[in-house]
Design a protein around this motif. Structure first.
Motif, PDB file in Angstrom:
ATOM      1  N   VAL A  20       0.885  -1.163   0.000  1.00 27.30           N
ATOM      2  CA  VAL A  20       0.000   0.000   0.000  1.00 27.30           C
ATOM      3  C   VAL A  20       0.920   1.208   0.000  1.00 27.30           C
ATOM      4  N   ALA A  21       0.788   2.066  -0.999  1.00 22.25           N
ATOM      5  CA  ALA A  21       1.691   3.212  -1.126  1.00 22.25           C
ATOM      6  C   ALA A  21       0.881   4.499  -1.263  1.00 22.25           C
ATOM      7  N   PRO A  22       0.423   5.041  -0.135  1.00 22.95           N
ATOM      8  CA  PRO A  22      -0.344   6.293  -0.209  1.00 22.95           C
ATOM      9  C   PRO A  22       0.557   7.446  -0.630  1.00 22.95           C
ATOM     10  N   LEU A  23      -0.028   8.396  -1.310  1.00 23.70           N
ATOM     11  CA  LEU A  23       0.718   9.565  -1.777  1.00 23.70           C
ATOM     12  C   LEU A  23       0.328  10.763  -0.923  1.00 23.70           C
ATOM     13  N   PHE A  24       1.237  11.198  -0.081  1.00 20.42           N
ATOM     14  CA  PHE A  24       1.038  12.398   0.720  1.00 20.42           C
ATOM     15  C   PHE A  24       1.800  13.530   0.036  1.00 20.42           C
ATOM     16  N   ASP A  25       1.202  14.113  -0.989  1.00 19.82           N
ATOM     17  CA  ASP A  25       1.895  15.151  -1.750  1.00 19.82           C
ATOM     18  C   ASP A  25       1.931  16.476  -0.988  1.00 19.82           C
ATOM     19  N   ALA A  26       2.917  17.294  -1.322  1.00 19.42           N
ATOM     20  CA  ALA A  26       3.144  18.554  -0.602  1.00 19.42           C
ATOM     21  C   ALA A  26       1.974  19.527  -0.750  1.00 19.42           C
ATOM     22  N   THR A  27       1.254  19.473  -1.858  1.00 16.74           N
ATOM     23  CA  THR A  27       0.128  20.384  -2.074  1.00 16.74           C
ATOM     24  C   THR A  27      -1.006  20.120  -1.089  1.00 16.74           C
ATOM     25  N   HIS A  28      -1.331  18.860  -0.881  1.00 23.41           N
ATOM     26  CA  HIS A  28      -2.471  18.508  -0.037  1.00 23.41           C
ATOM     27  C   HIS A  28      -2.084  18.102   1.381  1.00 23.41           C
ATOM     28  N   TRP A  29      -0.817  17.750   1.584  1.00 26.01           N
ATOM     29  CA  TRP A  29      -0.403  17.204   2.867  1.00 26.01           C
ATOM     30  C   TRP A  29       0.858  17.893   3.397  1.00 26.01           C
ATOM     31  N   ALA A  30       0.908  19.191   3.373  1.00 20.50           N
ATOM     32  CA  ALA A  30       2.075  19.913   3.883  1.00 20.50           C
ATOM     33  C   ALA A  30       2.321  19.515   5.336  1.00 20.50           C
ATOM     34  N   TYR A  32       3.081  16.542   6.422  1.00 22.08           N
ATOM     35  CA  TYR A  32       2.502  15.231   6.738  1.00 22.08           C
ATOM     36  C   TYR A  32       3.415  14.369   7.598  1.00 22.08           C
ATOM     37  N   GLN A  33       4.726  14.609   7.547  1.00 19.36           N
ATOM     38  CA  GLN A  33       5.643  13.766   8.304  1.00 19.36           C
ATOM     39  C   GLN A  33       5.551  14.024   9.809  1.00 19.36           C
ATOM     40  N   ARG A  34       4.860  15.101  10.188  1.00 19.40           N
ATOM     41  CA  ARG A  34       4.664  15.392  11.598  1.00 19.40           C
ATOM     42  C   ARG A  34       3.282  14.906  12.023  1.00 19.40           C
ATOM     43  N   LEU A  35       3.211  14.138  13.078  1.00 16.11           N
ATOM     44  CA  LEU A  35       1.921  13.653  13.559  1.00 16.11           C
ATOM     45  C   LEU A  35       1.138  14.784  14.200  1.00 16.11           C
ATOM     46  N   GLY A  36      -0.174  14.725  14.061  1.00 16.30           N
ATOM     47  CA  GLY A  36      -1.039  15.685  14.734  1.00 16.30           C
ATOM     48  C   GLY A  36      -1.086  17.047  14.086  1.00 16.30           C
ATOM     49  N   GLY A  37      -0.700  17.176  12.828  1.00 16.11           N
ATOM     50  CA  GLY A  37      -0.755  18.461  12.148  1.00 16.11           C
ATOM     51  C   GLY A  37      -2.175  18.830  11.754  1.00 16.11           C
ATOM     52  N   ALA A  38      -2.289  19.890  10.960  1.00 15.55           N
ATOM     53  CA  ALA A  38      -3.600  20.357  10.522  1.00 15.55           C
ATOM     54  C   ALA A  38      -4.333  19.276   9.734  1.00 15.55           C
ATOM     55  N   GLN A  39      -3.592  18.543   8.921  1.00 15.30           N
ATOM     56  CA  GLN A  39      -4.146  17.407   8.188  1.00 15.30           C
ATOM     57  C   GLN A  39      -3.428  16.167   8.717  1.00 15.30           C
TER      58      GLN A  39
END
Length: 78
Positions: A20-30, A32-39
């Protein structure tokens, strides 16, 4: 995400595992590598795995998680 899925596909198939390879792109998931962010990408991944289980994929409660660069930060924190 697509390239990583392709690189893992043969070994995963040989082991009877699913990639399973989800795409956390910078446009939608700025950030993302930090837990508990806005998204919260951690919540999104957990929900994705549950959706896959609901659709009949044998997605175990324990799994291996791999990430490269910021994805590695996400994997480490997850």
């Amino acid at each position: 995400a697509e390239e990583q899925a392709e690189l893992f596909a043969a070994q995963a198939a040989a082991l009877g595992r699913t990639v399973v390879a989800p795409l956390f792109d910078a446009t939608h998931w700025a950030g993302y590598q930090r837990l508990g962010g806005a998204q919260p990408a951690d919540v999104a991944l957990t929900e994705l795995l549950q959706t896959l289980r609901d659709e009949g994929l044998d997605a175990p409660a324990r799994f291996d998680l791999f990430g490269f660069s910021a994805g590695a930060q996400f994997a480490h924190r997850y």
